[in-house]
Design a protein around this motif. Structure first.
Motif, PDB file in Angstrom:
ATOM      1  N   ASN A 142       0.839  -1.196   0.000  1.00  0.00           N
ATOM      2  CA  ASN A 142       0.000   0.000   0.000  1.00  0.00           C
ATOM      3  C   ASN A 142       0.883   1.258   0.000  1.00  0.00           C
ATOM      4  OD1 ASN A 142      -1.791   2.044   0.481  1.00  0.00           O
ATOM      5  ND2 ASN A 142      -2.413   1.327   2.526  1.00  0.00           N
ATOM      6  N   PRO A 143       0.894   2.017  -1.086  1.00  0.00           N
ATOM      7  CA  PRO A 143       1.811   3.159  -1.152  1.00  0.00           C
ATOM      8  C   PRO A 143       1.527   4.231  -0.106  1.00  0.00           C
ATOM      9  CG  PRO A 143       0.322   3.143  -3.048  1.00  0.00           C
ATOM     10  CD  PRO A 143       0.112   1.852  -2.329  1.00  0.00           C
ATOM     11  N   VAL A 144       0.285   4.308   0.382  1.00  0.00           N
ATOM     12  CA  VAL A 144      -0.010   5.320   1.393  1.00  0.00           C
ATOM     13  C   VAL A 144       0.012   4.746   2.810  1.00  0.00           C
ATOM     14  CG1 VAL A 144      -1.254   6.909  -0.097  1.00  0.00           C
ATOM     15  CG2 VAL A 144      -2.509   5.071   1.013  1.00  0.00           C
ATOM     16  N   CYS A 145       0.631   3.593   2.955  1.00  0.00           N
ATOM     17  CA  CYS A 145       0.851   3.052   4.307  1.00  0.00           C
ATOM     18  C   CYS A 145       2.012   3.815   4.931  1.00  0.00           C
ATOM     19  CB  CYS A 145       1.179   1.560   4.239  1.00  0.00           C
ATOM     20  SG  CYS A 145       1.564   0.857   5.856  1.00  0.00           S
ATOM     21  N   ILE A 146       1.900   4.098   6.210  1.00  0.00           N
ATOM     22  CA  ILE A 146       2.947   4.849   6.908  1.00  0.00           C
ATOM     23  C   ILE A 146       4.306   4.152   6.784  1.00  0.00           C
ATOM     24  CG2 ILE A 146       2.368   3.747   9.131  1.00  0.00           C
ATOM     25  CD1 ILE A 146       3.539   7.379   8.746  1.00  0.00           C
TER      26      ILE A 146
ATOM     27  N   ASN B 270       6.610   5.352   4.131  1.00  0.00           N
ATOM     28  CA  ASN B 270       6.905   6.778   4.133  1.00  0.00           C
ATOM     29  C   ASN B 270       7.686   7.239   5.353  1.00  0.00           C
ATOM     30  OD1 ASN B 270       5.124   7.985   1.754  1.00  0.00           O
ATOM     31  ND2 ASN B 270       3.962   6.335   2.727  1.00  0.00           N
ATOM     32  N   GLU B 271       7.986   6.328   6.254  1.00  0.00           N
ATOM     33  CA  GLU B 271       8.774   6.644   7.446  1.00  0.00           C
ATOM     34  C   GLU B 271       9.899   5.626   7.563  1.00  0.00           C
ATOM     35  OE1 GLU B 271       7.678   9.937   9.501  1.00  0.00           O
ATOM     36  OE2 GLU B 271       8.423   8.405  10.856  1.00  0.00           O
ATOM     37  N   PRO B 272      11.034   6.031   8.124  1.00  0.00           N
ATOM     38  CA  PRO B 272      12.092   5.051   8.379  1.00  0.00           C
ATOM     39  C   PRO B 272      11.723   4.187   9.591  1.00  0.00           C
ATOM     40  CG  PRO B 272      12.770   7.222   9.137  1.00  0.00           C
ATOM     41  CD  PRO B 272      11.419   7.393   8.512  1.00  0.00           C
ATOM     42  N   MET B 273      10.970   3.139   9.354  1.00  0.00           N
ATOM     43  CA  MET B 273      10.444   2.321  10.454  1.00  0.00           C
ATOM     44  C   MET B 273      10.348   0.869  10.016  1.00  0.00           C
ATOM     45  SD  MET B 273       6.416   3.424  10.128  1.00  0.00           S
ATOM     46  CE  MET B 273       5.751   2.137  11.189  1.00  0.00           C
TER      47      MET B 273
ATOM     48  N   TYR C  23      -0.145  -1.772  10.340  1.00  0.00           N
ATOM     49  CA  TYR C  23      -0.392  -0.330  10.358  1.00  0.00           C
ATOM     50  C   TYR C  23      -1.582   0.084   9.502  1.00  0.00           C
ATOM     51  CZ  TYR C  23       3.780  -0.158  13.090  1.00  0.00           C
ATOM     52  OH  TYR C  23       4.671  -0.359  14.104  1.00  0.00           O
ATOM     53  N   CYS C  24      -1.610  -0.323   8.253  1.00  0.00           N
ATOM     54  CA  CYS C  24      -2.719   0.139   7.401  1.00  0.00           C
ATOM     55  C   CYS C  24      -3.843  -0.883   7.324  1.00  0.00           C
ATOM     56  CB  CYS C  24      -2.227   0.494   6.003  1.00  0.00           C
ATOM     57  SG  CYS C  24      -1.756  -0.931   5.002  1.00  0.00           S
TER      58      CYS C  24
END
Lengths: 327, 151
Positions: B112-116, B119-122, B138-139
């Protein structure tokens, strides 16, 4: 099964009481929050949060939700810090969400956040001990909206049990209808899903209904007769940009508009809800009907959010009942 | 007869690991995952071996290699139900079926491209929903094992 993972998130966040999702809340907890909201409706202005700082971090713009949370904090005596536009924050300079949350955690007692990325609130709750309230993470979850919907249903019907709930419009992308559906699972509802083919309730939620013994009926006709048995008519916006086939949009765009002349056969107790903003899916002549409830519903958001803020701060229902700071 | 030869191949290893019951179409994916091209130790790559259970199977024998739990989890995602044998001093010290764990931490990338997590270094976290489906913590989006990309 869907979204069962969020029960894990609440376990992890026991110590900091964050509210990322209420989908896993049991009846007892829901009733507890409804009772809290009822107390706040009776006395919305207090000083029970005097000395507290509430941060509202809106990484994605939102008018209603932000105003509602900030009003809730202000009316309880807290002070509010935050931002409404991430362009003016260090996020635009490339700061990670984690760093922003860690930084704000030094200043605030509770963080209310909205973010465009799914799972952002859950992640935020893992990197800080300050409680997080999820004010919407992309198209994923929006628990305070669900809470105010539940409160509105409870208040108007006197119960959450055994209701006929009709959901109309965009049931595919509508985050609020999905959350409401899951939160009602223990109250023996009967759902009617009224939507165009392209925007019908996704299979995963129908499967969720089957697994949880929730009754549902799907239909495409939206008429005076098809809504006659509703206790709650939950309207949503059918948006043009959701359609891959614009001819299909043109065909159905006016088929899911509620007009006052469709309310002739509806039950006396029926109330119309809408998460707002409305565009044209409820004609203005409906506003004067005794069944219209969407503006009161928005006001209920204030009481529901007062309850959520207090709950994450460890303030109990007894504290609120015995509160001497009522103004 | 085939079984005996295979046993001999395993028994001949002084120290290392044997991965057995690899689906034939996954053998080279596993070899690539383990970066066997760069391995300086003795490596045996065998494919299309006869198998009573799978009809045909692949097998890897890697000298001096002992897998940690993260590597085993990666293997489990690529091909669940493989068999791992650990050999020390010519003796089998451990033999186990590699099953997909209930939780996969930082093994799988969310689609999912809009999963956190994208988009975060995690670290990513996935839960096993059923034998061929994972769910992002998460998502909440689900992914089939066959479509999974490793992180």
């Amino acid at each position: 099964m869907i979204f069962d993972i969020y029960s894990i998130s609440s376990d992890i966040n026991m110590e900091n009481r964050s509210i990322v999702s209420i989908a896993d809340y049991g009846k007892e907890k829901i009733q507890y929050l409804l009772d809290m909201a009822t107390e706040f409706e009776a006395h919305p202005n207090r000083q029970i949060l005097k000395g507290k700082v509430v941060a509202t971090l809106f990484f994605e713009p939102s008018t209603r939700t932000r105003l509602s949370f900030e009003t809730a904090a202000n009316r309880l005596g807290a002070r509010v810090i935050g931002f409404t536009d991430p362009k003016v924050t260090s996020s635009s300079k490339g700061e990670t969400l984690k760093d922003t949350i860690k930084m704000v955690s030094n200043y605030a007692d509770v963080i209310v956040m909205r973010h465009k990325l799914e799972g952002a609130a859950l992640y935020a709750s893992e990197v800080t001990n300050v409680p997080i309230i999820n004010a919407g993470d992309g198209s994923n979850l929006h628990p305070s909206q669900t809470m105010l919907d539940l409160y509105s249903i409870y208040k108007t019907q006197g119960t959450l049990e055994n209701l006929n709930i009709y959901m109309v419009g965009d049931l595919k992308y509508g985050r609020t209808v999905h959350s409401l559906l899951m939160s009602m699972r223990k109250y023996n509802p009967t759902f009617h899903f009224i939507a165009p083919k392209e925007l019908e309730m996704p299979e995963e939620y129908k499967l969720y209904c089957q697994q949880n013994n929730i009754k549902y009926i799907e239909q495409q006709d939206f008429t005076e007769d098809t809504i006659a048995d509703a206790d709650i008519l939950y309207m949503t916006r059918v948006q043009r940009e959701r359609f891959t086939d614009l001819m299909e949009y043109e065909r159905v765009k006016d088929a899911y508009i509620l007009r006052a002349d469709m309310l002739g056969k509806c039950k006396d107790n029926m109330k119309i809800l809408h998460p707002l903003p409305r565009v044209n899916e409820i004609e203005y002549d409906v506003d004067d009907s005794k069944h219209a409830y969407y503006f009161e519903q928005a006001r209920n958001g204030l009481y529901a959010r007062e309850a959520l803020i207090c709950d994450v701060l460890g303030i109990t229902l007894d504290d609120i009942k015995n509160d001497t700071s009522i103004i | 007869m085939e079984q005996n030869k295979e046993n001999m191949m395993v028994a001949a290893l002084e120290n290392g690991s044997v991965i057995d019951h690899i689906p034939t179409d996954k053998l080279f994916t596993v070899a690539q995952l383990l970066q066997l091209r760069d391995c300086k130790e003795e490596v045996v790559i065998a494919n299309n071996l006869k198998s009573n259970v799978m009809n045909k199977k692949g097998l890897l024998k890697i000298s001096g290699k002992f897998f940690n739990e993260e590597e085993i989890s990666q293997l489990a995602v690529i091909c669940p139900n493989i068999r791992l044998t650990v050999i020390k001093d010519y003796k089998v010290v451990e033999k186990r079926e590699v099953l997909l764990p209930d939780t996969l931490t930082n093994i799988v990338k969310c689609a999912n491209p809009v999963c956190i997590t994208n988009n975060e270094p995690m670290k990513t976290v996935f839960y096993r929903k059923d034998k061929d489906t994972l769910k992002c913590r998460y998502c909440g989006k689900e992914q089939k094992l066959k479509d999974i990309k490793l992180k």
